[in-house]
Design a protein around this motif. Sequence first.
Motif, mmCIF file in Angstrom:
data_model
loop_
_atom_site.group_PDB
_atom_site.id
_atom_site.type_symbol
_atom_site.label_atom_id
_atom_site.label_comp_id
_atom_site.label_asym_id
_atom_site.label_seq_id
_atom_site.Cartn_x
_atom_site.Cartn_y
_atom_site.Cartn_z
ATOM 1 N N ARG A 41 0.821 -1.210 0.000
ATOM 2 C CA ARG A 41 0.000 0.000 0.000
ATOM 3 C C ARG A 41 0.858 1.264 0.000
ATOM 4 O O ARG A 41 0.543 2.240 -0.674
ATOM 5 N N PHE A 42 1.918 1.264 0.765
ATOM 6 C CA PHE A 42 2.771 2.445 0.849
ATOM 7 C C PHE A 42 4.088 2.245 0.105
ATOM 8 O O PHE A 42 5.043 2.972 0.335
ATOM 9 N N ASN B 94 5.416 1.456 -7.557
ATOM 10 C CA ASN B 94 5.925 0.517 -6.573
ATOM 11 C C ASN B 94 6.910 -0.416 -7.269
ATOM 12 O O ASN B 94 6.532 -1.038 -8.273
ATOM 13 N N CYS C 211 9.883 5.810 4.442
ATOM 14 C CA CYS C 211 9.333 6.756 3.471
ATOM 15 C C CYS C 211 10.392 7.704 2.930
ATOM 16 O O CYS C 211 10.376 8.054 1.758
ATOM 17 N N ILE D 82 2.557 11.673 7.358
ATOM 18 C CA ILE D 82 2.091 10.549 6.546
ATOM 19 C C ILE D 82 0.721 10.908 5.957
ATOM 20 O O ILE D 82 0.591 11.925 5.292
ATOM 21 N N TRP E 244 5.242 8.172 -0.678
ATOM 22 C CA TRP E 244 4.962 7.249 -1.770
ATOM 23 C C TRP E 244 4.041 7.950 -2.759
ATOM 24 O O TRP E 244 3.542 9.046 -2.492
ATOM 25 N N TRP F 45 0.585 7.361 -5.538
ATOM 26 C CA TRP F 45 -0.544 6.530 -5.945
ATOM 27 C C TRP F 45 -1.013 6.987 -7.322
ATOM 28 O O TRP F 45 -0.750 8.121 -7.738
#
Length: 747
Positions: A293-294, A329, A389, A600, A722, A724
């Motif tokens: 996810r991250f 990713n 991160c 975050i 990250w 998305w």
Amino acid sequence: MWNRFDKERHLLNLYDNPNFEPGTGMMDRNEIVRGVQKYVENLESQGYSHTIIKARAVEYLLQNAAIEVNPIDWFGFNFSGWLTVKKRKELGVTQWPLTFLSEKWLNDLPTTSEFDAAAANIAETGAGLFWCDYDHSVPNWDAVIGLGFQGILDRARYYHNMHKENGTITPAKEEYYQAVEMVYEAILTFMQRFVEVARKHVDEDPKMPIVVECLETIATDTPKTLYQYLTLTYFYHLLQEMVDNIQVRTLGNLDVDGYPYYKADVEAGRMTREHAEELFRYFFEKYTLQGHRFSQPLYFGGMDENGDSAINELSYTMLDAYDKSVIVNPKLFIKVMPNTPDAFLKKALDMIRRGRNCIVFINEELGQKISRKLGRTEEETRRLVGTGCNNFASRGKETVPEHMYVNLAKGVELAFFDGVDPKTGAEIGCKTGDVSNFKTFEDFKKAYIAQTECLIQKAFVISDFYDSHLLDINPAPMYSGTMEDSVKCGRDAYHNGVKYNNTVMFLSCHATAADSLMMVKKYVYDLKQVTIEEMRDALLANWVGYEELQQTLWNDPEKFGNDIDSVDNLTVELLNHFTSIVTSRKNVRGGHFVVNGESIIYSHTWADKCGATPDGRARGELLSKNMSASIGQDRRGITAHIKSVTKIDATNLAYGCPFDYMLHPSAVKGENGLNAMLGLLRTFMKRGGYGYQGNVQDAETLKDAKANPEKYPNLQVRVSGWSWFFTQMEENFQDEFIRRAEMEIGI
């Protein structure tokens, strides 16, 4: 063997579409989980320790899982039990097959009254978040690659025998060594199973003889080629995450550590640059398909023993592979030194302005200052790891649990309401008195500091409780086996088994806090345009009936992010005070607390739980993110924003404090635009900034993507540590980026 990735990419998702070899074990995930649960129940009934139970559960899983070798995939290795995030949500199952163990042991653990009092209502009121975190691990990749699985086992046996011969063995050490040895013996047997299956399929694809040779090598020895190096990395990551139940928060320095293998391959005629690029596309695809996810971190660059940049030909090759794959990713760290080649940085920046933005730049010189401040040696300082991160850590000598996040903005609300959360009525702060009695700004600031210190003290209690029980909750024999300090002393890595046993505490949303205090100072005490009681009532009403006051406060330009000394100095003062409290405190594992300044995604999570704030923000609107200004408050452009952020002493925020930027595409067009991006990055680093990440987007494109997602399947945005795909995000995240883009005013 080559030029096949794009044609066969749609066939590579073995995690959601496994094809396990018949007769190799249990194929159904539920069956294997039920089996290991029954096995664990039997071990518990016999009184075995958690350490031995964990090791035997790992052994059971590796012996009984069905396995797969996909002949068309360079990294087509899978075993039953792994499910992607998407698949786990669909099936409603726990994360990994052995997650139930740590969950059970955590739930069985009796808490103390002190812990219960500290934890009460923290999450519900938006004062912070906490959980038992053992997931931000930095395995010793030097040992994994340099020793291999057999070498790690041999080293553990050596120190085990040494303690026996020296008479220093204890029951706890004996259990530790038995667990490590049991796990690595099981891994060696597990790897031989893959060798046997691969041999059965050796004639099914031209690459399979190389795959078989690779598996035969890493099953018993250390890697000899780039492909073998990456395959061993892949297997260790898969095993620690899925079986040892501990996230691997870095894949290591793949370009630097992989370069000798790559160079030898090229010289021997085994590989070309184009082959290496395609190989990395297959490798990266595994982490895309695993669905972290991250995102899964890896890092580039650093410095060699002469102080020169370690960027090399393989670094460029990896960037090309990532660029062509259009993925988020894994996520990429680039360690920046003054001598990092401009050409490499511009290549990465060009990717960002074209939407390939899952990249963060971290300041190597600053990391070295932090490292020395934390007492690391010069060799440890030179070889810092990029992890998490956007963080630095010691290579192979450090554990960094991250149990507690503190919302610095919450203290403002608590100062107005004498330590009580007005929405829930919960008393989560301390008694600082009726706000009507605060006659000066110093009185109000003193109350805010006291409330925030109260939250920090609660965070200490929570963190100490979890730290003291890490061995009870999730023993880590596989991870510990990679850490030489751990196997030398015979203690779990999370149980004081390594050199640096630090604990991270997050102090988040500083800009909302500082802006709010500045507005109280200015409008209540300096200009006297509103009384403290009127401000309190306006916040309680969430600005209903006080709209004019809200607009005045929101539009006031004296906010963090504009290179205005008054508010910037207040921000620095607050952060220096709170970080000094945290970093002066030792933890219960013989290390220290260290600070991370990231928010975050919790600027979203806390938005509705944290009431209206005096900066003009209403309940439900986002709090400030990471080290950046609140949305729409950086009104003098990115240069002023950078100046504000870099006034903060980032060495006090040792475990991360990233700056997020938003640039309009028109500002970075052409070579001049790329040079401008490079200039901003270099300026940020020179001024002592920590992490630099962001987006090049315009609001109209984002709005159209929200309305017509089918037109923008590859549109990426940098979220925090990250990225998305924009069209796959929840609406509130989409709206955040649209709002940020609408308020972007240039360089």
